[in-house]
Design a protein around this motif. Structure first.
Motif, PDB file in Angstrom:
ATOM      1  N   ASN A 140       0.830  -1.206   0.000  1.00 56.81           N
ATOM      2  CA  ASN A 140       0.000   0.000   0.000  1.00 56.81           C
ATOM      3  C   ASN A 140       0.865   1.256   0.000  1.00 56.81           C
ATOM      4  O   ASN A 140       1.759   1.407   0.839  1.00 56.81           O
ATOM      5  N   ASN A 141       0.583   2.176  -0.905  1.00 60.64           N
ATOM      6  CA  ASN A 141       1.388   3.387  -1.056  1.00 60.64           C
ATOM      7  C   ASN A 141       1.317   4.285   0.177  1.00 60.64           C
ATOM      8  O   ASN A 141       2.328   4.854   0.609  1.00 60.64           O
ATOM      9  N   LEU A 142       0.122   4.412   0.779  1.00 58.33           N
ATOM     10  CA  LEU A 142      -0.041   5.272   1.946  1.00 58.33           C
ATOM     11  C   LEU A 142       0.766   4.751   3.127  1.00 58.33           C
ATOM     12  O   LEU A 142       1.395   5.536   3.857  1.00 58.33           O
ATOM     13  N   VAL A 143       0.767   3.451   3.326  1.00 55.78           N
ATOM     14  CA  VAL A 143       1.528   2.850   4.427  1.00 55.78           C
ATOM     15  C   VAL A 143       3.015   3.104   4.240  1.00 55.78           C
ATOM     16  O   VAL A 143       3.713   3.508   5.171  1.00 55.78           O
ATOM     17  N   ARG A 144       3.508   2.895   3.034  1.00 56.48           N
ATOM     18  CA  ARG A 144       4.934   3.122   2.770  1.00 56.48           C
ATOM     19  C   ARG A 144       5.296   4.593   2.921  1.00 56.48           C
ATOM     20  O   ARG A 144       6.394   4.936   3.358  1.00 56.48           O
ATOM     21  N   GLN A 145       4.359   5.479   2.570  1.00 59.84           N
ATOM     22  CA  GLN A 145       4.607   6.911   2.725  1.00 59.84           C
ATOM     23  C   GLN A 145       4.766   7.277   4.200  1.00 59.84           C
ATOM     24  O   GLN A 145       5.693   8.011   4.573  1.00 59.84           O
ATOM     25  N   LYS A 146       3.875   6.775   5.042  1.00 60.61           N
ATOM     26  CA  LYS A 146       3.959   7.054   6.476  1.00 60.61           C
ATOM     27  C   LYS A 146       5.210   6.418   7.073  1.00 60.61           C
ATOM     28  O   LYS A 146       5.865   7.010   7.952  1.00 60.61           O
ATOM     29  N   ALA A 147       5.551   5.227   6.601  1.00 59.44           N
ATOM     30  CA  ALA A 147       6.751   4.552   7.096  1.00 59.44           C
ATOM     31  C   ALA A 147       8.008   5.322   6.709  1.00 59.44           C
ATOM     32  O   ALA A 147       8.953   5.451   7.498  1.00 59.44           O
ATOM     33  N   ALA A 148       8.021   5.859   5.490  1.00 63.06           N
ATOM     34  CA  ALA A 148       9.174   6.645   5.028  1.00 63.06           C
ATOM     35  C   ALA A 148       9.315   7.920   5.850  1.00 63.06           C
ATOM     36  O   ALA A 148      10.431   8.331   6.191  1.00 63.06           O
ATOM     37  N   TRP A 149       8.193   8.556   6.160  1.00 67.66           N
ATOM     38  CA  TRP A 149       8.219   9.759   7.010  1.00 67.66           C
ATOM     39  C   TRP A 149       8.773   9.432   8.391  1.00 67.66           C
ATOM     40  O   TRP A 149       9.618  10.159   8.928  1.00 67.66           O
ATOM     41  N   LEU A 151      10.706   6.907   9.144  1.00 65.05           N
ATOM     42  CA  LEU A 151      12.116   6.556   8.996  1.00 65.05           C
ATOM     43  C   LEU A 151      12.983   7.808   8.923  1.00 65.05           C
ATOM     44  O   LEU A 151      14.095   7.844   9.470  1.00 65.05           O
ATOM     45  N   SER A 152      12.480   8.840   8.278  1.00 64.39           N
ATOM     46  CA  SER A 152      13.207  10.107   8.229  1.00 64.39           C
ATOM     47  C   SER A 152      13.385  10.677   9.633  1.00 64.39           C
ATOM     48  O   SER A 152      14.469  11.159   9.986  1.00 64.39           O
ATOM     49  N   LEU A 179      22.695  -0.853   8.866  1.00 63.10           N
ATOM     50  CA  LEU A 179      22.891  -1.370   7.511  1.00 63.10           C
ATOM     51  C   LEU A 179      21.554  -1.728   6.873  1.00 63.10           C
ATOM     52  O   LEU A 179      21.322  -1.449   5.689  1.00 63.10           O
ATOM     53  N   GLY A 180      20.660  -2.319   7.667  1.00 65.63           N
ATOM     54  CA  GLY A 180      19.333  -2.659   7.151  1.00 65.63           C
ATOM     55  C   GLY A 180      18.541  -1.424   6.766  1.00 65.63           C
ATOM     56  O   GLY A 180      17.849  -1.401   5.737  1.00 65.63           O
ATOM     57  N   LEU A 181      18.644  -0.387   7.584  1.00 62.12           N
ATOM     58  CA  LEU A 181      17.954   0.871   7.286  1.00 62.12           C
ATOM     59  C   LEU A 181      18.488   1.490   5.993  1.00 62.12           C
ATOM     60  O   LEU A 181      17.722   1.956   5.139  1.00 62.12           O
ATOM     61  N   LEU A 182      19.813   1.499   5.848  1.00 60.09           N
ATOM     62  CA  LEU A 182      20.436   2.110   4.666  1.00 60.09           C
ATOM     63  C   LEU A 182      20.056   1.358   3.403  1.00 60.09           C
ATOM     64  O   LEU A 182      19.668   1.962   2.398  1.00 60.09           O
ATOM     65  N   ASP A 183      20.163   0.022   3.436  1.00 62.25           N
ATOM     66  CA  ASP A 183      19.848  -0.782   2.248  1.00 62.25           C
ATOM     67  C   ASP A 183      18.378  -0.649   1.870  1.00 62.25           C
ATOM     68  O   ASP A 183      18.040  -0.549   0.685  1.00 62.25           O
ATOM     69  N   THR A 184      17.503  -0.649   2.873  1.00 59.28           N
ATOM     70  CA  THR A 184      16.066  -0.530   2.600  1.00 59.28           C
ATOM     71  C   THR A 184      15.746   0.818   1.976  1.00 59.28           C
ATOM     72  O   THR A 184      14.993   0.904   0.998  1.00 59.28           O
ATOM     73  N   ALA A 185      16.308   1.889   2.537  1.00 59.31           N
ATOM     74  CA  ALA A 185      16.067   3.226   2.000  1.00 59.31           C
ATOM     75  C   ALA A 185      16.624   3.356   0.588  1.00 59.31           C
ATOM     76  O   ALA A 185      16.012   4.000  -0.280  1.00 59.31           O
ATOM     77  N   SER A 186      17.773   2.748   0.325  1.00 61.86           N
ATOM     78  CA  SER A 186      18.387   2.822  -1.008  1.00 61.86           C
ATOM     79  C   SER A 186      17.516   2.138  -2.054  1.00 61.86           C
ATOM     80  O   SER A 186      17.276   2.683  -3.144  1.00 61.86           O
ATOM     81  N   ILE A 187      17.046   0.941  -1.730  1.00 66.71           N
ATOM     82  CA  ILE A 187      16.220   0.180  -2.677  1.00 66.71           C
ATOM     83  C   ILE A 187      14.894   0.904  -2.931  1.00 66.71           C
ATOM     84  O   ILE A 187      14.455   1.061  -4.067  1.00 66.71           O
ATOM     85  N   SER A 188      14.264   1.350  -1.848  1.00 67.65           N
ATOM     86  CA  SER A 188      12.965   2.012  -1.970  1.00 67.65           C
ATOM     87  C   SER A 188      13.078   3.334  -2.718  1.00 67.65           C
ATOM     88  O   SER A 188      12.177   3.713  -3.473  1.00 67.65           O
ATOM     89  N   LEU A 200      12.912   9.716   1.800  1.00 73.37           N
ATOM     90  CA  LEU A 200      13.993   8.736   1.730  1.00 73.37           C
ATOM     91  C   LEU A 200      15.346   9.360   1.417  1.00 73.37           C
ATOM     92  O   LEU A 200      16.373   8.920   1.950  1.00 73.37           O
ATOM     93  N   VAL A 201      15.362  10.389   0.562  1.00 71.33           N
ATOM     94  CA  VAL A 201      16.655  11.000   0.244  1.00 71.33           C
ATOM     95  C   VAL A 201      17.226  11.705   1.483  1.00 71.33           C
ATOM     96  O   VAL A 201      18.444  11.719   1.701  1.00 71.33           O
ATOM     97  N   ARG A 202      16.345  12.284   2.286  1.00 75.84           N
ATOM     98  CA  ARG A 202      16.785  12.898   3.545  1.00 75.84           C
ATOM     99  C   ARG A 202      17.346  11.828   4.480  1.00 75.84           C
ATOM    100  O   ARG A 202      18.372  12.012   5.130  1.00 75.84           O
ATOM    101  N   THR A 203      16.651  10.696   4.530  1.00 74.90           N
ATOM    102  CA  THR A 203      17.084   9.585   5.369  1.00 74.90           C
ATOM    103  C   THR A 203      18.457   9.083   4.962  1.00 74.90           C
ATOM    104  O   THR A 203      19.327   8.836   5.808  1.00 74.90           O
TER     105      THR A 203
END
Length: 276
Positions: A140-149, A151-152, A179-188, A200-203
């Motif tokens: 779900n796009n909304l869930v990933r958006q909130k998760a990205a926020w 994570l930032s 490392l998990g946070l960095l790899d996840t943010a990079s892929i996403s 994500l770019v801020r993260t």
């Protein structure tokens, strides 16, 4: 509908109570706010509805209420009440309802900015695992958006802790989690919409900044040697920079602004990374 409207009213009322200026102008004592929330967390309005995933709109609104509690009030709550909020919100990020997952992940992104939780290694670890899972697997796009926020916000807290506490924090925070946070943010970052990329770019900039403060030759990090090696970290940082560069064609101004910040951080800190 009555319960839903009541929860919306409660959310706005809680937001007012959380504001220092509002309390001072109305003469409301902070301790009274704490008593109000302690009683509220024992009532069916929050405690029962929050966990009733069948009525997803009500449960989602209850998550929003908890997100509005405010740092100053949260810090004064009894320990068990604080744990109650955290455990339920973490649990609800695995709900079948997209609304509940989105609201609970956003609430946790608010909580990570609270003073009593910023330096809580267990909470930071649990939140990291939770957000990695949501960004990697949620459809779900909304869930990933909130998760990205969220994570930032988490990445900002890591920087703040590294500056404020230095090795006292860095030596405790699991590098495998970083490392998990960095790899996840990079892929996403390479596949998401501009709205999500803006977080994500801020993260990525913050996570690169964080690792530049870590002495990877520090003997206190030996406990993690079996979980990673320096080449793996180098490769992950390279992928993170490639992910940042892939965002240069983004059209959203906020993406470009945060991208400029993150690229600047990477360029300033690259030479200080203690990697051969």
């Amino acid at each position: 509908q009555i319960k839903l409207k009541s929860l919306k009213l409660l959310e706005e009322f809680a937001r007012c109570l959380a504001t220092d200026e509002m309390r001072q102008s109305t003469g409301i004592d902070l301790n009274d706010c704490c008593k109000f929330w302690s009683n509220l967390l024992q009532s069916s309005l929050v405690s029962v509805i929050l966990c009733d995933e069948q009525r997803y709109q009500l449960s989602s609104s209850a998550c929003d209420c908890l997100a509005s509690i405010g740092a100053s009030i949260f810090e004064l709550l009894p320990f068990q009440k604080r744990i109650y909020c955290l455990t339920n919100l973490l649990h609800l990020t695995k709900s079948l309802s997209t609304l509940i997952r989105a609201s609970s992940s956003r609430a946790l992104g608010v909580y990570v900015t609270f003073s009593s939780l910023k330096e809580d290694q267990n909470f930071l670890s649990d939140l990291s695992v939770c957000l990695i899972g949501l960004l990697s697997n949620d459809t779900n796009n909304l869930v990933r958006q909130k998760a990205a926020w969220s994570l930032s916000n988490l990445s900002e807290v890591l920087i703040e802790n590294a500056i404020k506490l230095g090795r006292l924090f860095i030596d405790e925070f699991n590098l495998s989690t970083w490392l998990g946070l960095l790899d996840t943010a990079s892929i996403s970052c390479q596949k998401e919409s501009d709205k999500i990329k803006s977080y994500l770019v801020r993260t990525l900039g913050n996570l690169i900044n964080y690792i530049s403060m870590v002495d990877l030759n520090n003997e206190n990090l030996n406990q993690y040697r079996s979980q990673f090696n320096l080449n793996k970290i180098e490769n992950s940082i390279t992928r993170a920079i490639e992910a940042l560069c892939s965002c240069r064609t983004a059209k959203m101004l906020k993406v470009k602004w945060n991208l400029s910040y993150s690229i600047g951080v990477a360029m300033r800190q690259f030479n200080s990374l203690k990697i051969s």
